[in-house]
Design an enzyme around this catalytic site. Structure first.
Site, PDB file in Angstrom:
ATOM      1  N   GLU A 144       0.842  -1.206   0.000  1.00 56.87           N
ATOM      2  CA  GLU A 144       0.000   0.000   0.000  1.00 56.87           C
ATOM      3  C   GLU A 144       0.875   1.254   0.000  1.00 56.87           C
ATOM      4  O   GLU A 144       2.083   1.167   0.273  1.00 56.87           O
ATOM      5  CB  GLU A 144      -0.913  -0.018   1.233  1.00 56.87           C
ATOM      6  CG  GLU A 144      -0.135   0.037   2.539  1.00 56.87           C
ATOM      7  CD  GLU A 144      -0.907  -0.503   3.741  1.00 56.87           C
ATOM      8  OE1 GLU A 144      -1.600  -1.525   3.596  1.00 56.87           O
ATOM      9  OE2 GLU A 144      -0.784   0.092   4.820  1.00 56.87           O
TER      10      GLU A 144
ATOM     11  N   LYS B 277       2.827   4.649   1.004  1.00 57.81           N
ATOM     12  CA  LYS B 277       3.375   5.222   2.231  1.00 57.81           C
ATOM     13  C   LYS B 277       2.977   6.696   2.212  1.00 57.81           C
ATOM     14  O   LYS B 277       3.541   7.491   1.440  1.00 57.81           O
ATOM     15  CB  LYS B 277       4.894   5.047   2.258  1.00 57.81           C
ATOM     16  CG  LYS B 277       5.518   5.531   3.541  1.00 57.81           C
ATOM     17  CD  LYS B 277       6.973   5.101   3.598  1.00 57.81           C
ATOM     18  CE  LYS B 277       7.627   5.432   4.921  1.00 57.81           C
ATOM     19  NZ  LYS B 277       7.568   6.827   5.297  1.00 57.81           N
TER      20      LYS B 277
ATOM     21  N   ASP C  34       2.582  10.494   3.062  1.00 55.01           N
ATOM     22  CA  ASP C  34       3.583  11.424   3.576  1.00 55.01           C
ATOM     23  C   ASP C  34       2.927  12.475   4.462  1.00 55.01           C
ATOM     24  O   ASP C  34       2.468  13.512   3.981  1.00 55.01           O
ATOM     25  CB  ASP C  34       4.289  12.086   2.377  1.00 55.01           C
ATOM     26  CG  ASP C  34       5.623  12.654   2.781  1.00 55.01           C
ATOM     27  OD1 ASP C  34       6.060  12.395   3.911  1.00 55.01           O
ATOM     28  OD2 ASP C  34       6.237  13.364   1.966  1.00 55.01           O
TER      29      ASP C  34
ATOM     30  N   TYR D  27      -4.278   2.895   8.437  1.00 55.99           N
ATOM     31  CA  TYR D  27      -3.707   1.741   7.752  1.00 55.99           C
ATOM     32  C   TYR D  27      -3.300   0.574   8.640  1.00 55.99           C
ATOM     33  O   TYR D  27      -2.718  -0.384   8.151  1.00 55.99           O
ATOM     34  CB  TYR D  27      -2.492   2.160   6.925  1.00 55.99           C
ATOM     35  CG  TYR D  27      -1.532   3.072   7.659  1.00 55.99           C
ATOM     36  CD1 TYR D  27      -0.817   2.630   8.754  1.00 55.99           C
ATOM     37  CD2 TYR D  27      -1.346   4.388   7.237  1.00 55.99           C
ATOM     38  CE1 TYR D  27       0.047   3.454   9.417  1.00 55.99           C
ATOM     39  CE2 TYR D  27      -0.471   5.233   7.898  1.00 55.99           C
ATOM     40  CZ  TYR D  27       0.216   4.758   8.976  1.00 55.99           C
ATOM     41  OH  TYR D  27       1.072   5.588   9.635  1.00 55.99           O
TER      42      TYR D  27
ATOM     43  N   LYS E  21      11.228   3.256  -0.258  1.00 54.55           N
ATOM     44  CA  LYS E  21      11.247   4.715  -0.447  1.00 54.55           C
ATOM     45  C   LYS E  21      11.460   5.049  -1.921  1.00 54.55           C
ATOM     46  O   LYS E  21      12.389   4.538  -2.544  1.00 54.55           O
ATOM     47  CB  LYS E  21      12.392   5.337   0.356  1.00 54.55           C
ATOM     48  CG  LYS E  21      12.296   5.090   1.850  1.00 54.55           C
ATOM     49  CD  LYS E  21      11.383   6.065   2.520  1.00 54.55           C
ATOM     50  CE  LYS E  21      12.129   7.317   2.877  1.00 54.55           C
ATOM     51  NZ  LYS E  21      11.436   8.151   3.831  1.00 54.55           N
TER      52      LYS E  21
ATOM     53  N   CYS F  54      25.015  47.451  -5.773  1.00 52.60           N
ATOM     54  CA  CYS F  54      23.691  46.969  -5.359  1.00 52.60           C
ATOM     55  C   CYS F  54      22.724  47.016  -6.550  1.00 52.60           C
ATOM     56  O   CYS F  54      22.588  48.048  -7.201  1.00 52.60           O
ATOM     57  CB  CYS F  54      23.165  47.845  -4.214  1.00 52.60           C
ATOM     58  SG  CYS F  54      21.461  47.474  -3.787  1.00 52.60           S
TER      59      CYS F  54
ATOM     60  N   CYS G 256      20.006  49.962  -5.437  1.00 53.40           N
ATOM     61  CA  CYS G 256      20.336  51.383  -5.276  1.00 53.40           C
ATOM     62  C   CYS G 256      21.669  51.744  -5.920  1.00 53.40           C
ATOM     63  O   CYS G 256      22.087  52.899  -5.881  1.00 53.40           O
ATOM     64  CB  CYS G 256      20.354  51.761  -3.797  1.00 53.40           C
ATOM     65  SG  CYS G 256      21.783  51.078  -2.924  1.00 53.40           S
TER      66      CYS G 256
ATOM     67  N   CYS H 227      24.936  45.384   0.665  1.00 54.64           N
ATOM     68  CA  CYS H 227      24.754  46.793   0.353  1.00 54.64           C
ATOM     69  C   CYS H 227      24.690  47.494   1.706  1.00 54.64           C
ATOM     70  O   CYS H 227      23.902  47.099   2.567  1.00 54.64           O
ATOM     71  CB  CYS H 227      23.440  46.974  -0.403  1.00 54.64           C
ATOM     72  SG  CYS H 227      22.895  48.679  -0.465  1.00 54.64           S
TER      73      CYS H 227
ATOM     74  N   CYS I  27      18.835  52.334   1.123  1.00 55.51           N
ATOM     75  CA  CYS I  27      18.534  51.478  -0.030  1.00 55.51           C
ATOM     76  C   CYS I  27      17.080  51.001   0.061  1.00 55.51           C
ATOM     77  O   CYS I  27      16.656  50.454   1.084  1.00 55.51           O
ATOM     78  CB  CYS I  27      19.479  50.280  -0.039  1.00 55.51           C
ATOM     79  SG  CYS I  27      19.034  49.037  -1.250  1.00 55.51           S
TER      80      CYS I  27
HETATM   81  S1  IVH Z   1       2.665   0.864   8.928  1.00 56.12           S
HETATM   82  C1  IVH Z   1       4.280  -1.048  12.727  1.00 56.12           C
HETATM   83  N1  IVH Z   1       1.644   1.843   6.741  1.00 56.12           N
HETATM   84  O1  IVH Z   1       5.635   5.640   7.763  1.00 56.12           O
HETATM   85  C2  IVH Z   1       3.893  -0.523  11.406  1.00 56.12           C
HETATM   86  N2  IVH Z   1       3.108   3.227   7.988  1.00 56.12           N
HETATM   87  O2  IVH Z   1       8.517   5.110   8.257  1.00 56.12           O
HETATM   88  C3  IVH Z   1       3.394   0.838  11.476  1.00 56.12           C
HETATM   89  N3  IVH Z   1       3.380   5.487   7.068  1.00 56.12           N
HETATM   90  O3  IVH Z   1       5.621   5.777  11.270  1.00 56.12           O
HETATM   91  C4  IVH Z   1       3.496   1.607  10.241  1.00 56.12           C
HETATM   92  N4  IVH Z   1       2.039   5.219   5.348  1.00 56.12           N
HETATM   93  O4  IVH Z   1       3.933   7.248   9.987  1.00 56.12           O
HETATM   94  C5  IVH Z   1       2.462   2.073   7.781  1.00 56.12           C
HETATM   95  N5  IVH Z   1       0.628   2.584   4.795  1.00 56.12           N
HETATM   96  C6  IVH Z   1       1.419   2.814   5.832  1.00 56.12           C
HETATM   97  C7  IVH Z   1       2.056   4.058   6.019  1.00 56.12           C
HETATM   98  C8  IVH Z   1       2.912   4.225   7.116  1.00 56.12           C
HETATM   99  C9  IVH Z   1       2.823   6.074   5.984  1.00 56.12           C
HETATM  100  C10 IVH Z   1       4.340   6.143   7.969  1.00 56.12           C
HETATM  101  C11 IVH Z   1       4.062   5.948   9.439  1.00 56.12           C
HETATM  102  C12 IVH Z   1       5.290   5.303   9.987  1.00 56.12           C
HETATM  103  C13 IVH Z   1       6.320   5.666   8.982  1.00 56.12           C
HETATM  104  C14 IVH Z   1       7.457   4.661   8.994  1.00 56.12           C
END
Ligand code: IVH
Length: 731
Positions: free
Chosen positions: A171, A173, A175, A284, A377, A471, A474, A489, A494
């Site tokens: 799934e 991640k 941000d 999640y 990542k 500058c 001025c 400057c 100025c």
């Molecule tokens: S699972 C024990 N699922 O990423 C597992 N984390 O780098 C708990 N995050 O602290 C995390 N999307 O803030 C999980 N689909 C996702 C996520 C997710 C973002 C963040 C979360 C976590 C950090 C870890």
């Protein structure tokens, strides 16, 4: 650090592996069929009821009878809008229904329920945030960056489990900022930040402002009495853009990226401000739950996501994919990376989780992260473009900063057309030339940077960047001090410096003149309505009233804010003057060391060096400032205009009329921030107290004041005054 082996204990096992080890009998069991399981029939019915209700808007009596239906209708539309993202009515219609519920609850307070949709709004957090323990520690995830890392992760998981192939749930991640939620008997009872992973801040009031988080959810239909859920608070790209537009309109500084804004929002003490930001959430993970019977959904992670979704929570049910074996994982994460910019919110990678909860429990965790999950990542976002020119900006202290103009290029959802290239040395280090192809990056989605020039692509037509000797505003000669990288400057007249000094003077950390802001300073200056700092206090509002966008209300606000700033404590003025090397802390030291700001005229550099944290360089700068006749004339002018140059704290605590008088503020103030109002009262010798009692002298009442006002009305000696009356009193 050595990880834990299978079966090792760091926390109570129940805490570590709650999913399969805690099967508690639920005594209290309630389940309303009217909740979120909206099948087609229910959707039709609720839509039909919505239409009927919209015709009932003037008939309060009838609406009262059906108040629960009205609540169900509102919950349903919140769900359609914030969770499913497929609204069935317009925002306006939703608002009308919402206002009707508010009105009924106001007129019939006995009908209010804990989970009413109206309960998101209002409340305030004066006392800061309480620290609360998570039911299960919030660990973070290990990171991976490429296919090999993922294969490695899979190999370890297979070895530990003895399986040939593992099923994963993959799934996005998200941000943002992680949170944990607790629902007790279907009611949202707590929202907390991650904190140090073991304990975080209780931010329930703020969490309730986030519409994708329902105030109630029917977990009881799964036999769950208590549940702790993990998720991420995010700000969508469109909410981020709208919020920045609003900030610009208000003349306030814009915010850098959605992630920081989302995480910063959680610790704001004004829930209404949190609501303004239109935050969102994805939930999640279920980290803890009670269960009074075996629920199939709780056996897998994907099942848990389905359960959350079914209970009306925005889980990544639609975004996730269940796959077998690591190659399918790799394919999916790479495919998703391509879609990244099209998503309505920011993601910085993918999360891969072992799908079977039993296997998760078996794999356990190291002291930092679970062995059953890993983050993949995405690469920092990079792009190549052409450097087409350099412009030079002059700051408040005269520092000249080169800014590279680029051929506009899309980078992680924003168009980048210019990037600061800091100073002359930086240009040399990066070997930048006009006409160069350059590689740029938004690492961590913050401010874009030039990674490097690409000399291999040069054609020979590139030009050296020649740093100016004079500058750009001025035209006076630029100087650079020994050991410094910055050209300056030094002409204090100025224009650029004059404007930037005023921008600094009105800014939030200095005199904090609300609704003035950067944009107005520039506009008034360009139109000849403002030429220096004292001019802020002699603005011609008749002329300003003729400008577009300046109605009576905005002028009144501006006037009030300027007027209020005259009472700012001395350290804010000392900081606002923009004396080089004098930051907020030094400004406080300065303000506390004199009876009157002009006393600095008589201090020598040596005397100044006696002050805390004031070294040779800072002392020299302060000495120069107060040796300059123009600066002294400006300060005298400011005093004549009513600004506070005396150290009021020292002078008035003993003698001021308000000395020893107690104050308490309640409700939302419209002109002042609560902290400002408190500061103003204190500056006059007032004392701020936290509760209503016979010892209270003044209760200052803002909008939507609640129980404190009611209580104060019963005590005759308390003077109940409005914000305006308070401002008069302070004057
Ligand atoms: S699972 C024990 N699922 O990423 C597992 N984390 O780098 C708990 N995050 O602290 C995390 N999307 O803030 C999980 N689909 C996702 C996520 C997710 C973002 C963040 C979360 C976590 C950090 C870890």
């Amino acid at each position: 650090m050595e990880g834990l082996g299978l079966g090792d204990k760091i926390y109570d096992r129940v805490q570590l592996y709650p999913n399969s080890f805690l099967k508690k009998k639920v005594s209290h069991y309630f389940y309303s069929p009217n909740y979120f399981m909206y099948n087609g029939e229910q959707t039709k019915q609720l839509q039909e009821q919505t239409k009927q209700f919209l015709t009932l808007l003037d008939n309060e009596e009838k609406a009262v009878e059906a108040i629960e239906t009205l609540r169900s209708i509102l919950r349903f539309h919140e769900y359609r809008y914030y969770v499913v993202n497929e609204p069935l009515i317009s925002d306006g219609e939703y608002d009308q229904l919402f206002k009707m519920l508010e009105r009924i609850e106001k007129n019939y307070p006995q009908l209010i329920t804990k989970d009413s949709p109206t309960h998101r709004v209002g409340g305030s957090l004066n006392e800061g945030f309480a620290t609360v323990q998570h039911l299960v520690p919030m660990l973070s995830l290990d990171n991976s960056y490429n296919a090999e890392d993922l294969q490695d992760f899979d190999r370890k998981a297979r070895e530990a489990s003895g399986l040939d192939e593992i099923e994963y749930c993959v799934e996005p991640k998200f941000d943002g900022a992680s949170i944990s939620l607790i629902y007790d008997n279907d009611i949202l009872v707590r929202g907390a930040t991650r904190g140090d992973g073991v304990a975080g801040d209780d931010i329930t009031t703020n969490v309730k402002q986030i519409r994708s988080i329902p105030l109630s959810a029917p977990f009881s239909k799964y036999g769950i009495e208590q549940i702790e859920i993990r998720g991420e608070i995010i700000m969508s790209k469109s909410a981020f853009q709208k919020y920045n537009e609003w900030l610009t309109e208000q003349g306030l500084a814009t915010v850098a990226n959605p992630r920081n804004t989302a995480s910063g929002s959680l610790r704001i003490k004004d829930p209404k401000e949190v609501a303004r930001r239109n935050l969102d959430a994805f939930l999640y993970n279920i980290s803890y739950h009670t269960e009074n019977r075996n629920v199939k959904e709780l056996e897998t992670h994907s099942g848990a996501l389905r359960l959350l979704w079914d209970c009306g929570l925005r889980s990544p049910e639609k975004e996730k994919k269940v796959v077998k074996g690591i190659q399918a994982v790799i394919d999916y994460v790479l495919e998703y990376e391509q879609k990244r910019d099209e998503l309505p919110y920011e993601i910085d990678g993918m999360v891969i989780k072992v799908n079977s909860i039993e296997l998760q429990d078996k794999l356990g965790m190291t002291s930092h992260h679970p062995r059953w999950a890993i983050a993949f990542k995405f690469k920092a976002r990079q792009a190549t473009t052409k450097l087409i020119g350099v412009e030079y900006q002059v700051g408040r202290t005269g520092a000249v900063t080169p800014v590279a103009k680029l051929q506009p290029v899309a980078l992680g959802g924003v168009t980048v057309g210019s990037i600061s290239i800091h100073n002359e040395e930086y240009i040399k280090e990066k070997d930048l030339k006009i006409g160069d192809a350059v590689l740029i990056e938004r690492a961590g989605d913050v401010i874009p940077q030039i990674v490097q020039s690409l000399p291999a692509l040069r054609t020979g037509a590139e030009q050296e960047i020649i740093f100016p000797k004079t500058c750009p505003v001025c035209n006076s000669e630029l100087f650079k001090e020994e050991g410094e990288a910055i050209w300056r400057c030094i002409n204090i007249e100025c224009e650029a410096q004059v404007v930037e000094k005023m921008v600094h003077f009105v800014s939030k950390d200095a005199m904090d003149i609300k609704s003035f802001g950067d944009a107005n300073v520039r506009k008034f200056y360009e139109l000849g309505l403002l030429k220096d700092i004292p001019g802020i206090y002699t603005l011609d509002f008749d002329k300003i009233g003729l400008l577009e966008g300046f109605g009576k209300k905005s002028i009144d606000n501006l006037k009030a804010a300027i007027e209020a700033s005259k009472q700012q404590p001395l350290h804010r003025l000392a900081y606002g003057l923009g004396i080089r090397f004098v930051g907020e802390t030094t400004a406080k030291t300065l303000a506390n060391s004199v009876e009157h700001l002009l006393d600095f005229q008589n201090k020598t550099e040596e005397e100044l060096q006696q002050l805390e944290d004031v070294g040779v360089k800072v002392a020299r700068s302060i000495f120069h400032f107060f040796s300059n006749e123009q600066n002294i004339a400006m300060l005298q002018q400011l005093e004549a205009l009513g600004l506070q140059l005396k150290n009021t704290k020292r002078a008035t605590v003993a003698s001021g009329e308000l000395a020893g008088q107690t104050f308490l503020f309640t409700g939302t103030l419209s002109k002042l921030k609560r902290s400002e109002a408190e500061e103003m009262a204190e500056a006059q010798g007032g004392v701020i107290v936290s509760g209503v009692s016979a010892k209270l002298n003044y209760l200052v009442v803002g909008e939507d004041a609640g129980s404190k006002l009611e209580k104060a009305k019963k005590i005759n000696s308390i003077k109940i005054i409005s914000e305006d009356e308070f401002l008069k009193l302070i004057e």
